[in-house]
Enzyme design. Structure first.
Site, PDB file in Angstrom:
ATOM      1  N   GLU A 177     -26.882  14.926 -38.040  1.00  0.00           N
ATOM      2  CA  GLU A 177     -26.343  14.093 -36.950  1.00  0.00           C
ATOM      3  C   GLU A 177     -27.460  13.401 -36.185  1.00  0.00           C
ATOM      4  OE1 GLU A 177     -23.947  16.229 -34.088  1.00  0.00           O
ATOM      5  OE2 GLU A 177     -23.577  14.440 -32.889  1.00  0.00           O
ATOM      6  N   LYS A 219     -23.401  12.533 -40.020  1.00  0.00           N
ATOM      7  CA  LYS A 219     -22.582  12.362 -38.803  1.00  0.00           C
ATOM      8  C   LYS A 219     -23.282  11.353 -37.895  1.00  0.00           C
ATOM      9  CE  LYS A 219     -20.604  14.914 -34.892  1.00  0.00           C
ATOM     10  NZ  LYS A 219     -19.934  16.139 -34.457  1.00  0.00           N
ATOM     11  N   SER A 261     -17.962  10.607 -31.669  1.00  0.00           N
ATOM     12  CA  SER A 261     -17.335   9.588 -30.804  1.00  0.00           C
ATOM     13  C   SER A 261     -18.301   9.106 -29.730  1.00  0.00           C
ATOM     14  CB  SER A 261     -16.022  10.090 -30.210  1.00  0.00           C
ATOM     15  OG  SER A 261     -16.166  11.287 -29.492  1.00  0.00           O
ATOM     16  N   GLY A 263     -18.900   9.147 -26.519  1.00  0.00           N
ATOM     17  CA  GLY A 263     -18.588   8.515 -25.240  1.00  0.00           C
ATOM     18  C   GLY A 263     -17.694   7.299 -25.354  1.00  0.00           C
TER      19      GLY A 263
END
Ligand code: 5MM
Length: 331
Positions: A177, A219, A261, A263
């Site tokens: 990520e 991610k 996502s 924010g």
């Protein structure tokens, strides 16, 4: 490393029409979430909230895997069942966040580097023995005056690759990520440039460490205008620039892509994903690994009150099923 185990797990994680639920808020983050609803941050309340999430009826129709924080991974639900075993019993793969958080990067004001590599191999073999199927490590890239530096990008992406290699040695699928933060007034073009630099560096480092891409899930954040930008790019532009960036930077062999996502509003997060999935011939499965865009409305509705559990679970399921539909472009 057993490539067959990695491929099998990655394929289950990427099964249509599902996505991954991020419920691995670290101690400081869950403290903020509970404070937002005036609920005391203690172990019992963290268990109550997370039990509400995982016992949501029909959750496994939309969710293939759930990322847990260490505490939750070893925690029991109110009836004494371990969270990780309960998830397994309802067909949701249990995963675990294994990084130790993004810390200030030495001599680089405003930048962070994620820590947690020391002793990671031993921790991973323990998690695998206890039933974890995949892991997650989050790197944070901040956009600002003269940042991100190459040093910050390179240090974070090298750590992600070292983590991924250790995961695979232990037959755990790594979720990598690299989050480019939405905070700031920057343009979508700046976000595009920084996301490209980060992804190129990430895949160079993964390649250098021989990380097996069919057993790796990316991610990423989307290519999007900064939250304080006064003329933010519209939804179609976000979707098309995100997709172009991924097509240029992410090898086709990668097992799949599951966005954070970061924010975005609930509506933005599902709409962008839906538009992306309406494009023909994507080389990889593209789905979600949202935390806030699935949980936020349910958390607010719960407010720490058991009487609100059923209503909150309906809200959570509604959010998860919208994201699930968006993951196959049918929203
Ligand atoms: C749930 O939050 C995860 C852990 O973050 P912290 O270490 O800051 O507590 C985070 O990695 C999360 O999985 C991603 O940011 C996706 O969550 P959002 O809310 O961006 O969808």
């Amino acid at each position: 490393m057993d490539k067959n185990i990695l491929i099998e797990t990655a394929q289950k994680m990427m099964l249509k029409p599902k996505g991954i639920l991020a419920m691995d808020e670290s101690s400081p983050t869950i403290a903020k979430r509970l404070a937002s609803i005036n609920v005391e941050n203690n172990e019992n309340n963290r268990r109550r909230y997370r039990e509400l999430i995982v016992t949501t009826p029909e959750l496994s129709t939309c969710i293939s895997g759930a990322i847990l924080f260490e505490e939750t991974f070893d925690q029991k639900m109110s009836d004494g069942t371990l969270f990780r075993e309960y998830l397994n019993s309802i067909g949701i793969l249990p995963g675990i966040k294994v990084d130790k958080g993004a810390k200030d990067f030495s001599c680089h004001p405003g930048e962070k580097v994620t820590e947690g590599l020391d002793g990671l191999g031993d921790r991973l073999s323990d998690y695998y023995a206890k039933g974890a199927k995949f892991c997650k490590w989050r790197a944070v890239i901040t956009i600002g005056d003269n940042i991100p530096s190459d040093a910050c990008i390179e240090s974070n992406m090298n750590a992600l690759a070292r983590y991924a290699s250790l995961c695979q040695e232990n037959n755990l699928v790594p979720i990598v990520e690299p989050e480019v933060l939405i905070n700031g007034a920057h343009s979508i073009e700046t976000c595009n440039e920084v996301t490209r630099r980060s992804l190129k560096s990430l895949f160079n480092n993964l390649d250098m460490l021989n990380v097996y891409l069919p057993g790796t899930v990316l991610k990423p954040s989307m290519v999007i205008s900064g939250q304080e930008n006064q003329s933010r790019a519209d939804r179609n532009t976000v979707a098309s620039m995100t997709l172009e960036c991924l097509q240029d930077c992410v090898p086709e062999l990668t097992a799949g892509i599951a966005f954070l996502s970061g924010g975005q509003t609930d509506e933005e997060a599902e709409t962008h994903l839906n538009i992306i999935n309406n494009q023909a011939n994507l080389p990889w499965r593209v789905t979600f690994s949202y935390a806030r865009a699935i949980q936020a409305a349910a958390l607010a509705s719960w407010g720490g009150n058991d009487e609100n559990i059923k209503k909150s679970q309906e809200i959570l399921f509604d959010r998860a099923s919208k994201c699930s539909m968006a993951s196959v472009g049918s929203l």
